[in-house]
Design a protein around this motif. Structure first.
Motif, PDB file in Angstrom:
ATOM      1  N   GLY A 103       5.088   4.512  -2.470  1.00 38.23           N
ATOM      2  CA  GLY A 103       4.569   4.053  -3.797  1.00 38.23           C
ATOM      3  C   GLY A 103       3.501   4.845  -4.154  1.00 38.23           C
ATOM      4  O   GLY A 103       2.777   4.649  -4.848  1.00 38.23           O
ATOM      5  N   SER A 143       3.771   5.287  -7.934  1.00 38.06           N
ATOM      6  CA  SER A 143       3.557   4.081  -8.668  1.00 38.06           C
ATOM      7  C   SER A 143       2.001   4.002  -8.634  1.00 38.06           C
ATOM      8  O   SER A 143       1.259   3.415  -9.542  1.00 38.06           O
ATOM      9  CB  SER A 143       4.113   3.037  -7.913  1.00 38.06           C
ATOM     10  OG  SER A 143       5.436   2.934  -7.865  1.00 38.06           O
ATOM     11  N   ASN A 172      12.969   4.577  -6.216  1.00 38.52           N
ATOM     12  CA  ASN A 172      13.108   3.750  -5.059  1.00 38.52           C
ATOM     13  C   ASN A 172      14.206   4.690  -4.335  1.00 38.52           C
ATOM     14  O   ASN A 172      15.263   4.308  -4.089  1.00 38.52           O
ATOM     15  CB  ASN A 172      13.596   2.538  -5.154  1.00 38.52           C
ATOM     16  CG  ASN A 172      13.625   1.933  -3.776  1.00 38.52           C
ATOM     17  OD1 ASN A 172      13.291   2.395  -2.751  1.00 38.52           O
ATOM     18  ND2 ASN A 172      14.267   0.809  -3.841  1.00 38.52           N
ATOM     19  N   ASP A 207       3.153   2.194   2.885  1.00 41.33           N
ATOM     20  CA  ASP A 207       4.039   0.578   2.536  1.00 41.33           C
ATOM     21  C   ASP A 207       3.982  -0.360   3.548  1.00 41.33           C
ATOM     22  O   ASP A 207       4.676  -0.257   4.588  1.00 41.33           O
ATOM     23  CB  ASP A 207       5.472   1.044   2.406  1.00 41.33           C
ATOM     24  CG  ASP A 207       6.365  -0.323   2.030  1.00 41.33           C
ATOM     25  OD1 ASP A 207       5.824  -1.339   2.006  1.00 41.33           O
ATOM     26  OD2 ASP A 207       7.638   0.198   1.739  1.00 41.33           O
ATOM     27  N   ASN A 264      -0.208  -0.425   0.627  1.00 40.79           N
ATOM     28  CA  ASN A 264       0.485  -0.823  -1.023  1.00 40.79           C
ATOM     29  C   ASN A 264       1.625  -1.891  -0.603  1.00 40.79           C
ATOM     30  O   ASN A 264       1.948  -2.304   0.353  1.00 40.79           O
ATOM     31  CB  ASN A 264       1.136   0.570  -1.596  1.00 40.79           C
ATOM     32  CG  ASN A 264       1.614   0.197  -3.060  1.00 40.79           C
ATOM     33  OD1 ASN A 264       1.266  -0.781  -3.681  1.00 40.79           O
ATOM     34  ND2 ASN A 264       2.941   1.092  -3.215  1.00 40.79           N
ATOM     35  N   LYS A 265       2.276  -2.380  -1.482  1.00 40.02           N
ATOM     36  CA  LYS A 265       3.187  -3.519  -1.492  1.00 40.02           C
ATOM     37  C   LYS A 265       2.650  -4.767  -0.899  1.00 40.02           C
ATOM     38  O   LYS A 265       3.458  -5.394  -0.233  1.00 40.02           O
ATOM     39  CB  LYS A 265       4.421  -2.885  -1.104  1.00 40.02           C
ATOM     40  CG  LYS A 265       5.064  -1.586  -1.789  1.00 40.02           C
ATOM     41  CD  LYS A 265       6.353  -1.124  -1.361  1.00 40.02           C
ATOM     42  CE  LYS A 265       6.388   0.134  -1.962  1.00 40.02           C
ATOM     43  NZ  LYS A 265       7.972   0.832  -1.703  1.00 40.02           N
ATOM     44  N   CYS A 268       0.397  -1.933  -6.368  1.00 38.54           N
ATOM     45  CA  CYS A 268       0.528  -1.332  -7.628  1.00 38.54           C
ATOM     46  C   CYS A 268       1.426  -2.118  -8.719  1.00 38.54           C
ATOM     47  O   CYS A 268       1.237  -2.241 -10.056  1.00 38.54           O
ATOM     48  CB  CYS A 268       1.253  -0.037  -7.456  1.00 38.54           C
ATOM     49  SG  CYS A 268       0.566   1.305  -6.591  1.00 38.54           S
TER      50      CYS A 268
END
Length: 313
Positions: free
Chosen positions: A53, A56, A71, A130, A165-166, A222
């Motif tokens: 990411g 992003s 992706n 991630d 992230n995520k 994000c």
């Protein structure tokens, strides 16, 4: 046998073409570096495992709608720079780097690392991980190991900001699991609470095993914007130190020479401008200088010191 030879030739040609492209990118990178140094803008290298990411995050921080994250493996093949502005009005350049992977083919290691030299040159590094990926701990260690092999100074690694992230996907997975448990009716509430507590312990242990400093660790999304304000705050504080910025406040006559130099010139960044509470003819300016620019300013305008009311250098 013929098919094997054909495949070998194709792989050789692909590797040769990739090496040629990397060589071109390296020349382009050196040109961009010279330009960044000439305009003296702080730089932040955004690194991480492929598809973590990175693009992003840069899109979220710069609000650049033209950036389109993909992706897929190696979605970013070039080292690109993107302009942003921090809350204190300081301009910054975010460097989007090639995604890291484990077990890079031996023939491509040198070329791969050549594209990551911007991480060495940047004032600060953001490592994007991630957290929703089942192997995020292994991916984190792969990135850290690669950065160490690039001979990045230990001080820069210690100041590196790690963002998980995520995080929204992690919460969604937990929510989905809870819904399934409720529908199943085979587990009572006590067992479910024990399992959830065990998952939390495992998660925290995994993060601790990754040797990540708590003060440099943030959880973000994000997609939803969660944690981005906190990230900007941490980023701004660290970047002011890493880029040797000097904060000074001046009380100057509105429209006067010093006012014109500071406000309309390119020698500093104006973080804040307020009318003096005692005399509205005067303006209070909070200015951000690089150390080099501050030295030049003092040498050229030696009388400016009498208008200075604070200095946080």
């Amino acid at each position: 046998m013929s098919n094997y030879i054909d495949i070998t030739v194709i792989e050789y040609d692909r590797e040769r073409n990739l090496r040629a492209e990397v060589a071109k990118l390296e020349q382009h990178r050196k040109l961009l570096k010279r330009r960044r140094l000439s305009i003296d803008i702080p730089t932040v290298a955004v690194v991480g495992y492929t598809n973590a990411g990175k693009t992003s995050l840069i899109k979220a921080l710069t609000k650049d709608a033209s950036l389109q994250p993909k992706n897929q493996l190696f979605a970013t093949l070039d080292v690109t720079t993107h302009a942003g502005i921090l809350p204190n009005a300081l301009n910054v350049l975010y460097v989007d780097t090639v995604g890291f992977i484990a077990d890079i083919p031996t023939t491509l290691i040198e070329a791969f690392r050549a594209t990551l030299n911007d991480a060495i040159d940047a004032h600060l590094i953001i490592h994007v991980c991630d957290i929703s990926h089942p192997d995020y701990v292994v991916q984190h260690k792969t990135v850290i190991q690669t950065l160490r092999e690039l001979d990045i100074p230990s001080s820069k690694l210690e100041s590196m900001i790690t963002v998980f992230n995520k995080y929204d996907l992690l919460n969604q997975q937990t929510s989905d699991d809870q819904q399934i448990d409720e529908q199943d009716n085979n587990d009572d509430e006590e067992v479910q609470e024990e399992e959830e507590e065990e998952e939390k312990v495992i998660l925290q242990k995994s993060i601790s095993d990754s040797n990540i400093e708590n003060n440099n660790r943030l959880y973000i999304s994000c997609k939803t914007g969660q944690g981005l304000d906190q990230l900007l705050d941490v980023l701004q504080k660290k970047l002011m130190i890493a880029s040797d910025r000097v904060t000074c406040e001046y009380r100057v006559l509105q429209g006067g020479q010093l006012y014109q130099v500071l406000v309309n010139g390119d020698i500093c960044t104006i973080e804040n401008m307020t009318v003096d509470e005692h005399d509205p003819q005067f303006i209070r300016l909070k200015c951000l200088f690089s150390k080099a620019a501050y030295a030049k300013f003092q040498a050229r305008y030696s009388g400016a010191s009498k208008y200075q009311i604070s200095n946080d250098s």
